[in-house]
Write an enzyme that holds these catalytic residues in place. Sequence first.
Site, short mmCIF file in Angstrom:
data_model
loop_
_atom_site.label_atom_id
_atom_site.label_comp_id
_atom_site.label_asym_id
_atom_site.label_seq_id
_atom_site.Cartn_x
_atom_site.Cartn_y
_atom_site.Cartn_z
N ARG A 211 2.18 13.12 -6.92
CA ARG A 211 3.03 13.82 -7.89
C ARG A 211 3.41 15.18 -7.33
O ARG A 211 2.52 15.98 -6.99
CB ARG A 211 2.33 13.97 -9.23
CG ARG A 211 2.00 12.61 -9.83
CD ARG A 211 1.75 12.67 -11.31
NE ARG A 211 1.51 11.32 -11.81
CZ ARG A 211 1.93 10.87 -12.98
NH1 ARG A 211 2.59 11.66 -13.78
NH2 ARG A 211 1.69 9.63 -13.35
N GLU A 213 4.02 17.99 -8.39
CA GLU A 213 3.88 18.98 -9.45
C GLU A 213 3.94 20.38 -8.87
O GLU A 213 3.43 20.65 -7.79
CB GLU A 213 2.56 18.78 -10.20
CG GLU A 213 2.44 17.45 -10.90
CD GLU A 213 1.31 17.46 -11.92
OE1 GLU A 213 1.39 18.25 -12.86
OE2 GLU A 213 0.38 16.67 -11.76
N ARG A 219 -7.11 22.58 -11.63
CA ARG A 219 -7.28 21.20 -12.11
C ARG A 219 -6.11 20.28 -11.74
O ARG A 219 -6.04 19.16 -12.21
CB ARG A 219 -7.49 21.17 -13.62
CG ARG A 219 -6.33 21.71 -14.43
CD ARG A 219 -6.63 21.58 -15.92
NE ARG A 219 -5.47 21.90 -16.74
CZ ARG A 219 -5.35 21.56 -18.00
NH1 ARG A 219 -6.29 20.85 -18.58
NH2 ARG A 219 -4.28 21.89 -18.68
N HIS A 220 -5.19 20.76 -10.88
CA HIS A 220 -4.04 19.95 -10.49
C HIS A 220 -4.08 19.66 -8.99
O HIS A 220 -4.46 20.50 -8.19
CB HIS A 220 -2.72 20.66 -10.83
CG HIS A 220 -2.37 20.60 -12.28
ND1 HIS A 220 -2.69 21.61 -13.16
CD2 HIS A 220 -1.74 19.66 -13.01
CE1 HIS A 220 -2.26 21.29 -14.38
NE2 HIS A 220 -1.69 20.11 -14.30
N GLU A 355 -7.63 16.93 -20.36
CA GLU A 355 -7.25 15.52 -20.48
C GLU A 355 -7.78 14.73 -19.30
O GLU A 355 -7.68 15.16 -18.15
CB GLU A 355 -5.72 15.41 -20.53
CG GLU A 355 -5.20 13.97 -20.55
CD GLU A 355 -3.70 13.89 -20.36
OE1 GLU A 355 -3.24 12.85 -19.87
OE2 GLU A 355 -3.00 14.88 -20.67
N SER A 358 -4.63 8.84 -19.89
CA SER A 358 -3.41 8.59 -20.65
C SER A 358 -3.23 7.08 -20.74
O SER A 358 -3.41 6.37 -19.75
CB SER A 358 -2.20 9.22 -19.96
OG SER A 358 -1.02 8.98 -20.69
N ARG A 406 -10.73 14.29 -11.87
CA ARG A 406 -11.00 14.99 -13.13
C ARG A 406 -12.26 14.45 -13.81
O ARG A 406 -13.00 15.21 -14.44
CB ARG A 406 -9.80 14.86 -14.08
CG ARG A 406 -8.63 15.72 -13.69
CD ARG A 406 -7.62 15.85 -14.81
NE ARG A 406 -6.55 16.76 -14.46
CZ ARG A 406 -5.66 17.23 -15.34
NH1 ARG A 406 -5.72 16.87 -16.61
NH2 ARG A 406 -4.71 18.07 -14.94
#
Length: 432
Positions: A211, A213, A219-220, A355, A358, A406
């Site tokens: 990704r 991002e 945390r990414h 989170e 999902s 995570r």
Amino acid sequence: MQDRTHAAAATPGETVTVAGWAHEIRDLGGIAFLIVRDRTGKIQIKFEKDAMDDELVEAGTDLTRESVVAVTGEVEEEERAPTGVEIVPESVEVIAPAEPELPLDPSEKVGAELPTRLDNRTLDLRREEAKAIFEIRAEVLRAAREAFRDLECTEINTPKIVATGTEGGTELFPITYFGQEAFMNQSPQLFKQLMVGSGLERVFEVGPIFRAEEHNTPRHLNEATSIDFESAFIDHEEAMDACEQVVRAAYEGVAANCTDQLDTLGYDDFSVPEEAFPRLTYEEAIERINATGELDEQLVWGDDLPTEGEKALGSDVGGHYFVTDWPSEIKPFYIKDHDDGELSTGFDMMAPNMELVSGGQREHRHDHLVEGFEQQGLDPEAFEYYTKMFKYGMPPHAGWAIGAERLVMTMLDLPNIREAVLFPRDRQRLSP
């Protein structure tokens, strides 16, 4: 080395060969000690200078730390030694000498910042704490796979180079594929849905996702490991049941099989979640977050949950929990709506501070799926390989994805997700 004995298996009275790294050298004058470290632990080598050949003593003490050595000798009991035994050497072979100046200290007498550790990850993983994290991570994945097999899933591997993004948008890494544009896959989502329409019905995958991002936070990541589940003939409630089962199995595996690693990391009270994870609706979640007073502005219907809100709600709940019945407009096109059309079957599973998961029930009706593409501004024709299979008898199905890093990060309360990745890929790091 066929005759090699691991440090932890050295037994008094035996003559053994132990191979590993020179962890520490202590010269006390008439006697010297070499500590050799391998993956099982450390063992002490004793050199009595007056009773031994000078060349042997020199070979064992004139070393640089982290040189690779093989020591052969008799194992003797010695209660003052770190492990209760020591080796009186007959020979010392220096297999690979290390340079005197190390970029970091594996013995941790001198600490190193995270960027330095990541730049020298091989050396960093010689530290007991770093090694323990990845041994725990391996157990998490092993336990998850076993839980999936208990759920009668088939493990699959889906493409990581694709013609279209799973969810569209700007979080795509474009690549050149034999003269045409392609992308690194954001998720196995569409492929695992196609598999539940096949004879496999119930599948899981553990693999990389990519990704692009822009987030640069603790945390990414831009390359992560996704633990995915998808099953035919279940709804979102049953998918949450499966999610809870897999997460609990990961904790149970670590608690049962990683006691030494947890001790190394200082976890005296590691506990397995025993209670059922609460299931809060999206509406209940924003009401509870607002009631904490932790946010500068109150959340309103349609807002995503900000990081501060997740932490406030996690503190209020006190453990893992689900947020269900999200507004349809927030969730991706493939998530099935409830009958009212305003709420979706989408859910998130949260650790107390972020989170983790999902998921949701998927839209299995072809016409409704195509409408979902159009509502989110995506071209259904670009996904024709996916949508056409929904014309040929696609069963109701549901699933989810967990970020492996995570999960480990929250399980061990790590300050940065990069601690749980061997070689992280983020906006600044492409090497090593």
